[in-house]
Design a protein around this motif. Structure first.
Motif, PDB file in Angstrom:
ATOM      1  N   TRP A 183       1.170  -1.404   0.239  1.00  0.00           N
ATOM      2  CA  TRP A 183       0.210   0.091  -0.274  1.00  0.00           C
ATOM      3  C   TRP A 183       0.961   1.255   0.121  1.00  0.00           C
ATOM      4  CZ3 TRP A 183      -0.342   3.374   4.622  1.00  0.00           C
ATOM      5  CH2 TRP A 183      -1.194   4.388   4.164  1.00  0.00           C
ATOM      6  N   VAL A 184       0.702   1.896  -0.945  1.00  0.00           N
ATOM      7  CA  VAL A 184       1.603   3.215  -0.630  1.00  0.00           C
ATOM      8  C   VAL A 184       0.607   4.446  -0.211  1.00  0.00           C
ATOM      9  CG1 VAL A 184       2.213   5.141  -2.262  1.00  0.00           C
ATOM     10  CG2 VAL A 184       2.379   2.757  -3.089  1.00  0.00           C
ATOM     11  N   ALA A 185      -0.759   5.085  -1.365  1.00  0.00           N
ATOM     12  CA  ALA A 185      -1.651   6.097  -0.169  1.00  0.00           C
ATOM     13  C   ALA A 185      -2.950   6.154  -0.198  1.00  0.00           C
ATOM     14  CB  ALA A 185      -0.717   6.826  -1.130  1.00  0.00           C
ATOM     15  N   ILE A 186      -3.458   6.865   0.997  1.00  0.00           N
ATOM     16  CA  ILE A 186      -5.383   6.655   0.274  1.00  0.00           C
ATOM     17  C   ILE A 186      -6.020   7.578   0.416  1.00  0.00           C
ATOM     18  CG2 ILE A 186      -5.878   5.782   2.969  1.00  0.00           C
ATOM     19  CD1 ILE A 186      -7.483   3.491   1.719  1.00  0.00           C
ATOM     20  N   ILE A 187      -7.455   7.909   0.283  1.00  0.00           N
ATOM     21  CA  ILE A 187      -8.039   9.040   0.042  1.00  0.00           C
ATOM     22  C   ILE A 187      -9.174   8.770  -0.121  1.00  0.00           C
ATOM     23  CG2 ILE A 187      -8.206   9.390  -2.418  1.00  0.00           C
ATOM     24  CD1 ILE A 187      -8.265  12.306  -1.542  1.00  0.00           C
ATOM     25  N   SER A 188      -9.669   8.707   1.594  1.00  0.00           N
ATOM     26  CA  SER A 188     -11.511   8.683   1.625  1.00  0.00           C
ATOM     27  C   SER A 188     -12.460   9.667   1.436  1.00  0.00           C
ATOM     28  CB  SER A 188     -11.154   9.078   3.414  1.00  0.00           C
ATOM     29  OG  SER A 188     -11.685  10.103   4.082  1.00  0.00           O
ATOM     30  N   SER A 189     -13.561   9.018   1.363  1.00  0.00           N
ATOM     31  CA  SER A 189     -14.417   9.204   0.415  1.00  0.00           C
ATOM     32  C   SER A 189     -14.425  11.195   1.604  1.00  0.00           C
ATOM     33  CB  SER A 189     -15.923   8.912   1.024  1.00  0.00           C
ATOM     34  OG  SER A 189     -16.097   8.223   2.265  1.00  0.00           O
TER      35      SER A 189
ATOM     36  N   SER B  29       7.452   5.067   3.647  1.00  0.00           N
ATOM     37  CA  SER B  29       7.977   5.972   2.613  1.00  0.00           C
ATOM     38  C   SER B  29       7.906   6.199   1.817  1.00  0.00           C
ATOM     39  CB  SER B  29       8.561   3.518   1.938  1.00  0.00           C
ATOM     40  OG  SER B  29       7.735   3.853   1.934  1.00  0.00           O
ATOM     41  N   VAL B  30       7.176   7.025   2.041  1.00  0.00           N
ATOM     42  CA  VAL B  30       6.508   8.277   0.773  1.00  0.00           C
ATOM     43  C   VAL B  30       6.142   9.019   1.600  1.00  0.00           C
ATOM     44  CG1 VAL B  30       5.596   6.054  -0.450  1.00  0.00           C
ATOM     45  CG2 VAL B  30       4.370   7.325   0.462  1.00  0.00           C
ATOM     46  N   LYS B  31       5.758   9.890   2.627  1.00  0.00           N
ATOM     47  CA  LYS B  31       5.386  10.108   2.996  1.00  0.00           C
ATOM     48  C   LYS B  31       6.087  11.801   3.037  1.00  0.00           C
ATOM     49  CE  LYS B  31       3.708   9.157   6.766  1.00  0.00           C
ATOM     50  NZ  LYS B  31       2.540   8.878   8.475  1.00  0.00           N
ATOM     51  N   GLY B  32       5.696  12.189   1.979  1.00  0.00           N
ATOM     52  CA  GLY B  32       6.619  13.890   2.600  1.00  0.00           C
ATOM     53  C   GLY B  32       7.111  14.361   1.282  1.00  0.00           C
ATOM     54  N   ARG B  33       7.130  12.937   0.564  1.00  0.00           N
ATOM     55  CA  ARG B  33       7.222  13.240  -0.956  1.00  0.00           C
ATOM     56  C   ARG B  33       6.243  12.677  -1.973  1.00  0.00           C
ATOM     57  NH1 ARG B  33      10.973   9.792  -2.649  1.00  0.00           N
ATOM     58  NH2 ARG B  33      10.012   7.734  -1.497  1.00  0.00           N
ATOM     59  N   PHE B  34       5.211  11.899  -1.684  1.00  0.00           N
ATOM     60  CA  PHE B  34       4.064  11.560  -2.748  1.00  0.00           C
ATOM     61  C   PHE B  34       2.559  12.289  -1.524  1.00  0.00           C
ATOM     62  CE2 PHE B  34       5.747   7.223  -4.311  1.00  0.00           C
ATOM     63  CZ  PHE B  34       6.479   7.878  -4.592  1.00  0.00           C
ATOM     64  N   THR B  35       1.480  12.296  -2.936  1.00  0.00           N
ATOM     65  CA  THR B  35       0.999  13.050  -2.524  1.00  0.00           C
ATOM     66  C   THR B  35      -0.174  12.470  -3.096  1.00  0.00           C
ATOM     67  OG1 THR B  35       1.444  14.874  -1.323  1.00  0.00           O
ATOM     68  CG2 THR B  35      -1.179  15.191  -1.520  1.00  0.00           C
ATOM     69  N   ILE B  36      -1.622  12.003  -2.723  1.00  0.00           N
ATOM     70  CA  ILE B  36      -2.409  11.032  -3.741  1.00  0.00           C
ATOM     71  C   ILE B  36      -3.981  12.840  -3.366  1.00  0.00           C
ATOM     72  CG2 ILE B  36      -3.738  10.346  -1.385  1.00  0.00           C
ATOM     73  CD1 ILE B  36      -4.385   8.390  -2.810  1.00  0.00           C
ATOM     74  N   SER B  37      -4.268  12.633  -4.392  1.00  0.00           N
ATOM     75  CA  SER B  37      -5.505  13.528  -4.340  1.00  0.00           C
ATOM     76  C   SER B  37      -6.278  13.137  -5.485  1.00  0.00           C
ATOM     77  CB  SER B  37      -4.597  14.715  -5.290  1.00  0.00           C
ATOM     78  OG  SER B  37      -4.008  14.744  -6.193  1.00  0.00           O
ATOM     79  N   ARG B  38      -7.603  13.748  -5.174  1.00  0.00           N
ATOM     80  CA  ARG B  38      -8.433  13.397  -6.089  1.00  0.00           C
ATOM     81  C   ARG B  38      -9.451  14.391  -7.193  1.00  0.00           C
ATOM     82  NH1 ARG B  38     -12.381   9.984  -2.978  1.00  0.00           N
ATOM     83  NH2 ARG B  38     -12.551  11.879  -1.706  1.00  0.00           N
ATOM     84  N   ASP B  39     -10.147  14.605  -8.227  1.00  0.00           N
ATOM     85  CA  ASP B  39     -10.796  15.147  -9.275  1.00  0.00           C
ATOM     86  C   ASP B  39     -12.304  14.603  -9.111  1.00  0.00           C
ATOM     87  OD1 ASP B  39     -11.818  17.195 -10.913  1.00  0.00           O
ATOM     88  OD2 ASP B  39     -10.468  17.828 -12.172  1.00  0.00           O
ATOM     89  N   ASN B  40     -13.180  15.245  -8.687  1.00  0.00           N
ATOM     90  CA  ASN B  40     -14.638  14.698  -8.383  1.00  0.00           C
ATOM     91  C   ASN B  40     -15.120  14.677 -10.160  1.00  0.00           C
ATOM     92  OD1 ASN B  40     -13.810  13.735  -6.334  1.00  0.00           O
ATOM     93  ND2 ASN B  40     -14.757  15.337  -4.921  1.00  0.00           N
ATOM     94  N   ALA B  41     -14.849  16.186 -10.314  1.00  0.00           N
ATOM     95  CA  ALA B  41     -15.481  16.535 -11.378  1.00  0.00           C
ATOM     96  C   ALA B  41     -14.799  15.978 -12.541  1.00  0.00           C
ATOM     97  CB  ALA B  41     -15.001  17.990 -12.010  1.00  0.00           C
ATOM     98  N   LYS B  42     -13.557  15.144 -12.223  1.00  0.00           N
ATOM     99  CA  LYS B  42     -13.249  14.073 -13.879  1.00  0.00           C
ATOM    100  C   LYS B  42     -13.132  13.020 -13.649  1.00  0.00           C
ATOM    101  CE  LYS B  42      -9.582  18.117 -15.398  1.00  0.00           C
ATOM    102  NZ  LYS B  42      -8.626  18.237 -15.853  1.00  0.00           N
ATOM    103  N   ASN B  43     -14.012  12.729 -12.344  1.00  0.00           N
ATOM    104  CA  ASN B  43     -13.363  11.478 -12.085  1.00  0.00           C
ATOM    105  C   ASN B  43     -12.333  10.421 -11.909  1.00  0.00           C
ATOM    106  OD1 ASN B  43     -15.829   9.535 -10.618  1.00  0.00           O
ATOM    107  ND2 ASN B  43     -16.031   8.397 -12.254  1.00  0.00           N
ATOM    108  N   MET B  44     -11.289  11.390 -11.558  1.00  0.00           N
ATOM    109  CA  MET B  44      -9.287  11.212 -11.630  1.00  0.00           C
ATOM    110  C   MET B  44      -9.151  11.571  -9.870  1.00  0.00           C
ATOM    111  SD  MET B  44      -9.321  10.230 -14.775  1.00  0.00           S
ATOM    112  CE  MET B  44      -7.207  10.815 -14.678  1.00  0.00           C
TER     113      MET B  44
END
Length: 115
Positions: free
Chosen positions: A47-53, A62-77
């Motif tokens: 597991w690398v990252a998760i974004i809740s509803s 291992s990736v904290k501070g370097r990787f960022t998860i995000s979401r674009d609801n309008a694009k469903n991405m």
């Protein structure tokens, strides 16, 4: 039918950046926890990252501070911004969602960090 399609992988030098994308169909990404996993050669998928509803984000140590998860609801991405990449980040990266106790995966996108 739930489908996830990853893109954005490639070859990058150490210290470089990539942004991975996950296009979802059959679900609204805003309604589910969406995650990224990776699998390096000869290793188990991790597991690398998760974004809740509710937009709570968590990242592996291992990736904290370097990787960022995000979401674009309008694009469903869903995205994974990866900075300060290291050779040990080399892996196939997968997008994931659990819907009604069933786990869905994309086909994966290869990320190679090498000089």
């Amino acid at each position: 039918q739930v489908q996830l399609v990853e893109s954005g992988g490639g070859l990058v030098q150490p210290g470089g950046s990539l942004r991975l994308s996950c296009a979802a169909s059959g679900i609204m990404v805003s309604s589910y926890a969406m995650a990224w996993y990776r699998q390096a050669p000869g290793k188990q998928r991790e597991w690398v990252a998760i974004i809740s509803s509710g937009d709570t984000r968590n990242h592996a140590d291992s990736v904290k501070g370097r990787f960022t998860i995000s979401r674009d609801n309008a694009k469903n991405m869903v995205y994974l911004q990866m900075n300060s990449l290291k050779p040990e980040d080399t892996a196939v990266y997968y997008c994931n969602v659990d819907v009604r106790s069933r786990r869905y995966w994309g086909q994966g996108t290869q990320v190679t960090v090498s000089s």
